[in-house]
Structure formats: structure tokens, C-alpha cells
Write an enzyme that holds these catalytic residues in place. Structure first.
Site, short mmCIF file in Angstrom:
data_model
loop_
_atom_site.label_atom_id
_atom_site.label_comp_id
_atom_site.label_asym_id
_atom_site.label_seq_id
_atom_site.Cartn_x
_atom_site.Cartn_y
_atom_site.Cartn_z
N ASP A 166 0.34 10.90 22.72
CA ASP A 166 -0.86 11.24 23.48
C ASP A 166 -1.45 9.97 24.09
O ASP A 166 -1.69 8.99 23.38
CB ASP A 166 -1.90 11.90 22.56
CG ASP A 166 -2.97 12.66 23.33
OD1 ASP A 166 -3.02 12.51 24.56
OD2 ASP A 166 -3.75 13.38 22.70
N ASP A 206 -0.75 14.24 29.93
CA ASP A 206 -0.89 13.05 29.08
C ASP A 206 -0.41 13.27 27.66
O ASP A 206 -0.74 12.50 26.76
CB ASP A 206 -2.35 12.60 29.06
CG ASP A 206 -3.30 13.67 28.53
OD1 ASP A 206 -2.85 14.83 28.37
OD2 ASP A 206 -4.48 13.35 28.29
N GLU A 207 0.41 14.30 27.45
CA GLU A 207 0.81 14.64 26.08
C GLU A 207 2.27 15.08 26.04
O GLU A 207 2.73 15.85 26.89
CB GLU A 207 -0.10 15.76 25.56
CG GLU A 207 0.00 16.04 24.10
CD GLU A 207 -1.04 17.06 23.64
OE1 GLU A 207 -1.09 17.33 22.44
OE2 GLU A 207 -1.79 17.57 24.49
#
Length: 394
Positions: free
Chosen positions: A10, A104-105
Site C-alpha cells: 500500500d 495505490d494497492e
């Protein structure tokens, strides 16, 4: 049986971190992305802002009251998309199997790699490479399954890493509140709180049959998560990159209202499909075919979204740019591309709290009673004409 090594990655305060790359003066300050102090909602905020109780989806006006000296930034969509692509390329080049769940993960599966390498060292080196090549802070957690790996990442933040080794899952999870279990909603938590089940250790001791009687099949799934049991697979990052639809007219038309009404209905349909599949799009395109079969396409980058109120004005703009209004159209189409997994939160840049609630209410109704049960007036006009642009052969 192979030991599973699942890594959850993350990017910390992703939007804020990207903005800080372009403006280092923001480092160490309470930064809020999305809207302004007067309107909109918080899309993301820095850790410094979170100390004041600010969180995503909070009305911007409330955030400004909690932290009057916070710095508000509207957000730079292109920067975030570009940074996400860079990180994705690094991960793609470094690991055999990964799943991108949002901009973003990521989840990474290193199962079997322990025969040749140290999985934790591999994850550590990958994290350092991302930091070195992008300048972005990043955290990861590693465990035997997705649930514990994600919880480990949350524990490791900001800008850290944590490995919950095999056999230590239950002990790691036990002290946390049940609300920290991924995908466990507020309503379910409140129901469990009513029975005195507050910590994951409480869940671990509860008879699974009680949870099944209380929550149905979901009860067993929650119980298994609390035990650290999660066999869900990593879905390879090779899913489709676009969705589209088009319509061929029975008779060529140059009626602007007809074209716009149809485009609105088509765009609504695609946007609902995005949301139902938990996806976002960063590129919108229009396709126009004239009577002589001459075909033109025009596309435009957009902020990652699945919201009609962003997509519809953009598709109208593309129609105006792409269409020679003196020429009748034979076929028209809409395409959404550059898809990635992600929830509605990223649309908060342009949204008000009321808009977010409206979309959720509309989707709940359409999921329950069928698509187009509730839609915009223009889309309803199409339905009333029994004019279905998505019917095969149309």
C-alpha cells in the site's frame, strides 16, 4: 502443502505523497486533497491532518473546522495516474503474480519462491526499489493470506513493513478491534458489539454456529478470517482494460437531442457496470460512423472515476468535437478504458457528500430491482421509447 506467502503493498497517503514530490514545502504539514475548505469532501489527507480527526469522505467544511491551518489541494489526476503506472511497472517486472486492487494497492503471491529465495527479502527489496525509483513512501505486510497481510500493512504504516509468520496469525490479530478486519462493515460490527464481541480475540472464541445463525454464510467467513484462515487467491493483473457499447441507427440521424440522449443512456449503463464490478476508468472515448462508413474516434483522459456526473459532460464535449453536425450518423459508441480496480472513494475530488449518498442509493436500488430501475431523465426517455442500445444486433 505449500506455505503461502502473500504480500499486501500500500502506497502511504498516495495522493498527498505524489503532491509532495512536486512541492516539498508540503512535507510535514496537514494536507487535504479534494475540493476546498468551503465545499466538497476529503479524498485523502496526510498523517498530520489525521491527527485532528480528519478522514476520507469527511465534508471539507468539517475538516477545515477541525484543522483551520490545513492546506487544501484540489488534486492532480494525471500525476496520480502516472505515479500508479510507474509503481505497477516496477511490480510487474519483479514478481510472478500480482493483483492490483486500486491505484495505490496491490497483492503479490510469492508462494513457492521460498525454494529459491527468501520471500521476505524479496518483498523488502521490492519496497526499496519502489521508494528509490519513485520517491514515494510505501508499506507492506506479509502473511499466509490476504486478510492478515492487509492488517499487517496497516500495522506497519507509515512507511514500514511487517511479516506475520505462519502459525502466528491468531495471536497477531487477537488484540485488534473487529472493525479492523477487511470487508467487515459498520452494520455487522454494531450487531456483533451488541453481543459483547468487540475484539478479534472475542470472535476467535465464539462458536461458529452462533455466527452462522446470526449472519448466515457470512458468519462462517468472518469466523475463518478471525482465525487467520484466508485461502482466497490472487487474481492475476490481466483482466480487461476497457468496456464499451455502440448503437447502429435504423435510419441515419443528425438530431443532436437524439444523439445526446442516447449517449447519456449508454454512459449511465457503462458507469453502473464499472461500479458493480468495483472498477474505475481513466479514459473516455466516442466513436462515430457516418452513412458512408467513414469512422472517427476521439478520446480524452479523465480523473479515475465511475460517476456519471463526471462522464456525461465529458462525452457531450467529445460529441461536439468529433461530429460534423452537417453529416448524419449511422453508428455511435462509447468506450471506457484504462480500467483499474477501485471503489467510489477516488471520485471524491469533485463530489459533495450528497452526491456520494445519491450514487450509493441509486446503485442499491438498481442492484436490487434491476439496472435502469432508477436513472436520469434522459436515460428514462430512452427506456420509454423501448430503445435499447445494448441489445445484440442493434
Amino acid at each position: 502443502m505449500l506455505k503461502r506467502y502473500i504480500v499486501h503493498i500500500d502506497l502511504d497517503s498516495f495522493f498527498v505523497s505524489v503532491e509532495r514530490l512536486f512541492n516539498p514545502a508540503l512535507v510535514g504539514k496537514p494536507v487535504i486533497i479534494g475540493g476546498s475548505a468551503e465545499r466538497g469532501v476529503v479524498a485523502a489527507c496526510s498523517y498530520e491532518a489525521r491527527q485532528y480527526g480528519i478522514h476520507s469522505a469527511m465534508p471539507s467544511r468539517q475538516a477545515a473546522q477541525l484543522c483551520p491551518h490545513a492546506i487544501f489541494i484540489r488534486g492532480t489526476y494525471e500525476r496520480y495516474a502516472d505515479a500508479s503506472r510507474k509503481v505497477t511497472r516496477i511490480i510487474h517486472d519483479a514478481v510472478p503474480l500480482y493483483q492490483k486492487t486500486s491505484v495505490d494497492e496491490f497483492y503479490i503471491d510469492l508462494t513457492g519462491m521460498d525454494r529459491y529465495y527468501d520471500p521476505y527479502q524479496m518483498a523488502t527489496e521490492l519496497r526499496q526499489r519502489v521508494i528509490h525509483e519513485t520517491g514515494l513512501p510505501i508499506s507492506f505486510g506479509m502473511a499466509s493470506g490476504k486478510t492478515v497481510a492487509k492488517m499487517a500493512t496497516n500495522k506497519a504504516k507509515p512507511n514500514g513493513q511487517l511479516w506475520v509468520k505462519h502459525g502466528e496469525e491468531k495471536a497477531f490479530m487477537a488484540p485488534f478491534n473487529i472493525s479492523t478486519i477487511p470487508m467487515l462493515g459498520e452494520k455487522t460490527c454494531q450487531k456483533l458489539y451488541g453481543y459483547g464481541i468487540e475484539k478479534i480475540s472475542d470472535l476467535q472464541r465464539v462458536d461458529v454456529r452462533f455466527l452462522e445463525s446470526l449472519l448466515g454464510k457470512w458468519g462462517r467467513a468472518i469466523w475463518e478470517k478471525a482465525q487467520g484462515i484466508d485461502d482466497s487467491e490472487i487474481i492475476p493483473h490481466s483482466d480487461r482494460k476497457s468496456i464499451s457499447t455502440e448503437h447502429t441507427f435504423d435510419a441515419d440521424t443528425a438530431n443532436k437531442r437524439t444523439l445526446e440522449t442516447l449517449l447519456i443512456s449508454m454512459t449511465e449503463e457503462l458507469a453502473f457496470k464499472l461500479r458493480s464490478e468495483n472498477k474505475l476508468s481513466a479514459c473516455l472515448a466516442i466513436k462515430i460512423r457516418y452513412a458512408n462508413f467513414e469512422t472517427h474516434t476521439l478520446q480524452e483522459k479523465i480523473p479515475y472515476t465511475s460517476a456519471e456526473h463526471i462522464l456525461i459532460p465529458a462525452i457531450k464535449k467529445l460529441l461536439k468535437q468529433a461530429w460534423n453536425q452537417h453529416r448524419p450518423i449511422r453508428l455511435i459508441g462509447v468506450k471506457l478504458s484504462q480500467l483499474c480496480s477501485g471503489n467510489y472513494q477516488i471520485n471524491l475530488f469533485e463530489d459533495s457528500e450528497e452526491q456520494i449518498k445519491l450514487y450509493r442509493a441509486m446503485d442499491d436500488i438498481n442492484f436490487k430491482y434491476g439496472n435502469k430501475t432508477i436513472c436520469r431523465a434522459a436515460g428514462m426517455e430512452i427506456e420509454q421509447r423501448n430503445f435499447n442500445p445494448f441489445h445484440p444486433g442493434k
